[in-house]
Design a protein around this motif. Sequence first.
Motif, PDB file in Angstrom:
ATOM      1  N   ASN A 159      46.655  41.765  49.329  1.00  0.00           N
ATOM      2  CA  ASN A 159      47.786  41.712  48.394  1.00  0.00           C
ATOM      3  C   ASN A 159      47.984  40.331  47.789  1.00  0.00           C
ATOM      4  N   MET A 160      46.835  39.638  47.524  1.00  0.00           N
ATOM      5  CA  MET A 160      46.925  38.304  46.917  1.00  0.00           C
ATOM      6  C   MET A 160      45.761  38.015  45.989  1.00  0.00           C
ATOM      7  N   GLU A 161      44.693  38.842  46.038  1.00  0.00           N
ATOM      8  CA  GLU A 161      43.496  38.521  45.286  1.00  0.00           C
ATOM      9  C   GLU A 161      42.674  39.761  44.979  1.00  0.00           C
ATOM     10  N   LYS A 162      41.831  39.620  43.960  1.00  0.00           N
ATOM     11  CA  LYS A 162      40.793  40.607  43.644  1.00  0.00           C
ATOM     12  C   LYS A 162      39.472  39.880  43.857  1.00  0.00           C
ATOM     13  N   VAL A 163      38.564  40.483  44.622  1.00  0.00           N
ATOM     14  CA  VAL A 163      37.322  39.811  45.005  1.00  0.00           C
ATOM     15  C   VAL A 163      36.139  40.761  44.888  1.00  0.00           C
ATOM     16  N   GLY A 164      35.004  40.191  44.449  1.00  0.00           N
ATOM     17  CA  GLY A 164      33.776  40.978  44.348  1.00  0.00           C
ATOM     18  C   GLY A 164      32.555  40.084  44.309  1.00  0.00           C
ATOM     19  N   GLY A 165      31.426  40.654  44.688  1.00  0.00           N
ATOM     20  CA  GLY A 165      30.178  39.911  44.723  1.00  0.00           C
ATOM     21  C   GLY A 165      29.652  39.608  43.329  1.00  0.00           C
ATOM     22  N   LEU A 166      29.071  38.416  43.193  1.00  0.00           N
ATOM     23  CA  LEU A 166      28.452  38.014  41.928  1.00  0.00           C
ATOM     24  C   LEU A 166      27.049  38.601  41.774  1.00  0.00           C
ATOM     25  N   GLY A 167      26.365  38.830  42.889  1.00  0.00           N
ATOM     26  CA  GLY A 167      24.982  39.286  42.839  1.00  0.00           C
ATOM     27  C   GLY A 167      23.997  38.119  42.836  1.00  0.00           C
TER      28      GLY A 167
END
Length: 188
Positions: free
Chosen positions: A114-122
């Motif tokens: 409930n503080m961030e959106k995160v995902g892999g760059l590849g």
Amino acid sequence: MMKNRTSMKKVIMTMVSVFTLLSLAVCHNVDTENEAGEPSSGSEVQGDYNEQTDPGMENAETEEGSETIMDRSMKITIGETTLTATLEDNSSAEALVEKLKEGDLTLDLADFGNMEKVGGLGFSLPRNDKQIRTQAGDLILYQGDAFVIYYDTNSWNFTRLGKIDDVTSEELKEILGNGDVTVVLSLN
């Protein structure tokens, strides 16, 4: 009776050791602020990102005797909304710009804590980790290969890539929505 006292002393010493280690870990993550209100880790101060005077300013670099200009801005498209971000002056942001020169990046980001959106760059980028306190709109490189958009605060050892310009926490939460989101990173 003597054996019980020795065992009790060992238990107490173990408990004191565990408590001391936990206290040190908690103290390491507690934010302190210097006189200017900037977060610090005790040994190194990370200045307020908003000290820049021109969000779209360009950074002059010297490369083998000739001067080149690196635009320090990036577009972030989320659905129908396009935001502009000012990039940091570090090797991580420069490497991201070089990657974006090859084409836009589409990233799937998941909500976390409930503080961030995160995902892999590849792919991996160079790390410039520092103890920092994030704010809404901060763009963070996590562990060299994850892209994070913060919409709330956190304090940790991160690499700051940049900051989204002219957006409040509430506006950013609305744009990002609940759950997973797809974002497109591109150069201006």
